[in-house]
Design a protein around this motif. Sequence first.
Motif, short mmCIF file in Angstrom:
data_model
loop_
_atom_site.label_atom_id
_atom_site.label_comp_id
_atom_site.label_asym_id
_atom_site.label_seq_id
_atom_site.Cartn_x
_atom_site.Cartn_y
_atom_site.Cartn_z
N ILE A 208 4.73 14.85 12.67
CA ILE A 208 5.29 14.84 11.31
C ILE A 208 4.14 14.62 10.34
CG2 ILE A 208 6.92 13.76 9.75
CD1 ILE A 208 8.46 12.78 12.19
N PRO A 209 3.60 15.67 9.74
CA PRO A 209 2.45 15.51 8.86
C PRO A 209 2.80 14.71 7.62
CG PRO A 209 3.33 17.74 8.68
CD PRO A 209 4.08 17.07 9.79
N ASP A 210 1.86 13.83 7.21
CA ASP A 210 2.05 13.05 5.99
C ASP A 210 1.60 13.91 4.81
OD1 ASP A 210 2.46 11.13 4.13
OD2 ASP A 210 1.05 9.67 4.95
N VAL A 211 2.47 14.87 4.44
CA VAL A 211 2.06 15.93 3.53
C VAL A 211 1.81 15.42 2.11
CG1 VAL A 211 3.21 17.72 4.85
CG2 VAL A 211 4.48 16.52 3.08
N HIS A 212 2.35 14.28 1.74
CA HIS A 212 2.20 13.78 0.38
C HIS A 212 1.19 12.64 0.27
CE1 HIS A 212 6.46 15.46 -0.53
NE2 HIS A 212 5.53 16.35 -0.73
N LYS A 213 0.40 12.45 1.32
CA LYS A 213 -0.57 11.36 1.31
C LYS A 213 -1.72 11.71 0.37
CE LYS A 213 -3.50 8.55 4.31
NZ LYS A 213 -3.98 8.33 5.69
N LEU A 214 -2.13 10.74 -0.45
CA LEU A 214 -3.26 10.90 -1.34
C LEU A 214 -4.42 10.06 -0.83
CD1 LEU A 214 -1.46 10.71 -4.80
CD2 LEU A 214 -2.35 12.74 -3.68
N GLU A 215 -5.62 10.60 -0.91
CA GLU A 215 -6.80 9.92 -0.40
C GLU A 215 -7.65 9.45 -1.56
OE1 GLU A 215 -8.33 10.39 3.03
OE2 GLU A 215 -6.50 11.14 3.95
N LEU A 216 -8.28 8.27 -1.39
CA LEU A 216 -9.17 7.75 -2.41
C LEU A 216 -10.50 8.50 -2.39
CD1 LEU A 216 -8.59 3.92 -1.94
CD2 LEU A 216 -7.55 5.42 -3.61
N SER A 217 -11.11 8.60 -3.57
CA SER A 217 -12.41 9.26 -3.67
C SER A 217 -13.51 8.30 -3.25
CB SER A 217 -12.66 9.71 -5.11
OG SER A 217 -11.61 10.55 -5.56
N PRO A 218 -14.65 8.82 -2.73
CA PRO A 218 -15.77 7.95 -2.40
C PRO A 218 -16.21 7.15 -3.61
CG PRO A 218 -16.10 10.16 -1.51
CD PRO A 218 -14.89 10.23 -2.40
N GLY B 212 -7.17 5.96 -8.64
CA GLY B 212 -7.05 4.52 -8.66
C GLY B 212 -8.25 3.78 -9.19
N ARG B 213 -9.31 4.50 -9.54
CA ARG B 213 -10.52 3.86 -10.04
C ARG B 213 -10.55 3.86 -11.56
NH1 ARG B 213 -15.05 7.30 -7.29
NH2 ARG B 213 -16.14 6.49 -9.12
N ALA B 214 -11.35 2.94 -12.12
CA ALA B 214 -11.51 2.89 -13.56
C ALA B 214 -12.14 4.20 -14.04
CB ALA B 214 -12.39 1.71 -13.94
N GLY B 215 -11.53 4.78 -15.08
CA GLY B 215 -12.03 6.02 -15.62
C GLY B 215 -11.68 7.24 -14.78
N VAL C 120 0.15 -5.90 -12.66
CA VAL C 120 -0.68 -5.12 -13.56
C VAL C 120 -2.11 -5.01 -13.04
CG1 VAL C 120 -1.68 -5.03 -15.89
CG2 VAL C 120 0.72 -5.67 -15.58
N VAL C 121 -2.63 -6.07 -12.45
CA VAL C 121 -4.03 -6.08 -12.02
C VAL C 121 -4.18 -5.88 -10.52
CG1 VAL C 121 -4.72 -7.54 -13.95
CG2 VAL C 121 -4.00 -8.60 -11.81
N TRP C 122 -3.08 -5.57 -9.82
CA TRP C 122 -3.15 -5.39 -8.37
C TRP C 122 -4.15 -4.28 -8.02
CZ3 TRP C 122 -0.95 -7.67 -4.06
CH2 TRP C 122 -1.09 -6.97 -2.87
N GLY C 123 -5.10 -4.60 -7.14
CA GLY C 123 -6.04 -3.60 -6.66
C GLY C 123 -7.26 -3.40 -7.53
N LEU C 124 -7.34 -4.06 -8.69
CA LEU C 124 -8.53 -3.92 -9.52
C LEU C 124 -9.70 -4.68 -8.89
CD1 LEU C 124 -7.12 -4.35 -13.14
CD2 LEU C 124 -7.94 -2.25 -12.06
#
Length: 680
Positions: free
Chosen positions: A214-224, A300-303, A325-329
Amino acid sequence: MTATSQATRPQRARSLQPGEMAQASVMAALCAATAIIAVVVPFAAGLSLLGTVPMGLLAYRYRIRVLIAATVAASLIAFLIAGLGGFMTVINCAYIGGLTGIVRRRGRGTPTVIVASLVAGAIFGVALIAALNVLARLRHLIFESMGANVNGMAAVLTRIPPLAPAADDLKSLFAAALNHWQLLILAYAIFAIMCVSLLGWWALSRVLERLRGIPDVHKLELSPGDEPAGPVPVRLHDVSFRYPGAQHDALRPTNLTIGTGEHVAITGANGSGKTTLMLILAGRPPTSGFVERPGVVGLGRAGGTAVVMQHPESQVLGTRVADDVVWGLPPGTETDIAALLGEVGLAGMEERDTGGLSGGELQRLAVAAALARDPALLIADEVTSMVDQVGREQLLDVLSGLTQRHQMSLVHITHYNNEAASAGRAISLSESLDNVTMVEQAEAPAATVTIEREQSGAPVLELDRVGHEYGYKTPWAKTALRDISFVVNEGDGLLIHGGNGSGKSTLAWIMAGLTTPSTGTCLVGGKPAHEQVGEVAIAFQAARLQLMRARVDLEVASAAGFSPHDHGRVLSALAAVGLDAALAKRRIDQLSGGQMRRVALAGLLARKPRALILDEPLAGLDAASQRGLLRLLEDLRRETGLTVVVISHDFVGLEGLCPRTLHLSNGVMEPTPAPTGGMS
């Protein structure tokens, strides 16, 4: 400009990423819960095997440190509640799940499990021997207890003449074993660990193998993290996308440009590729064509890029508004939380519990959390589809001015005409150039339901002074419904509407028998509803969450309770909801939102329920899909006498299906308006 059409690799920072932390937290809670139940509940030790599943999933899909974090958290919780037994159960689940997940992820098989379990058993045996050497008094106590058991068995054997010689042999064998207890414990540890490992591998590997299909077709990956973020301006050149295993493109060749500071609305029919376009803008590489942007997506990154989805509950992670609001910053990031909350209309709510927010408030909180990243690109994917009209208006007020207040671009994916009109530019992904796919808004109809029975016919649902409190008779009790009384007759159509948090979904669960009211009675055909689960079918807001099988025919047969090999009944169920027989073998993940809702309906209707409850059936559907679904339901109600109860924030076209209306406000039925010119 640099072309960024190739896949980005997930960020490999040493610390846990926010997504990894969220996964570890959820899976740790599941594992701890199963371990505690297995220890506390009598004869429930076998349930501990369920705890291997979340740990196996973590090991299969994430880094080892995510599994370690979940193991530490789950073992501490289990130890505090269930003692050493709970702690050891979690450790056992983490070992089996971790071993199976890692072996599966690396494409190895049973020989690897045997070797790994042999090493693990040897290490465990040596550690146990060392512990017993140090704890001499404990060792003597254990051996004396074992000796007492052996002597008891020997005494029993001596009373049976044919077995009397075996009693002396048993004592001699035990004495010899004690002289070589280190080897005995080592052999036992290796044997036990290998048996447990192979059993876990045999059971859990099948679960992971199915999940791999079952492919996770909607998964988003973070950029380096070492590349500068630059998501806009972005240009798509003949971009198309096809999901793994699909026979057709989910997004046809598309050319578009989104400039810096633009507010763009993306519209189109269900299945036209709106969500797929969102994935590409958020970093998913296309299967053909290329995407050009000045830097990486920076999800998910600043800018960088921020995404707000249509289900607010899946995006809120903090238990306190200010924390979310600040979760993950990154640590040390300075954020003006009060200003952000004020901008989205949540001023003064910093200390509020997120569990007490309405749907509209949760969505505005998600927008605030996105703005805390100071994104250059914000993508809002149908963010108003699950909130009431007041919430929609508030969200639209927030979104429509973002590009003026911030240096950012906004891509708003929507089905609603007024939302598209608020954008500076609208792009339709539909082949047709007209506006037939756009949804209009209408005022809520006036309440018409009274306590007295209003129509002839046999009553199907009878509610008498129903009330419900969550946490009933506890200090945390919260009232959801109060003094609800009405009757729904056979063949009736009833619309229930009200704001987020007014108690609509709670009322639906009570009518379906899934929740027992705290006060009053809910009867189905004259009997308590909770004693007849299944007599009233319920279709949930998120149709995808109700579809539990991988394929359409399997799902329909499972929901209806007949064999998937009975192709005639499967095709008949699909035809009843207007679906083509060719869809029977299609994977669920390849269906559009409207098709998913119809598949869920097909399974429910094939069970021949006394009544059907539809919770937000029109959410996320374009106008054509809404009309088609309503026409289908009207035909079923008229031709089969089906009793239909609809809970909805959308009202256009519902007057034919639901001639009666009930309005809830803060858990209470609003009275019907007095007739014009009537006596006071």
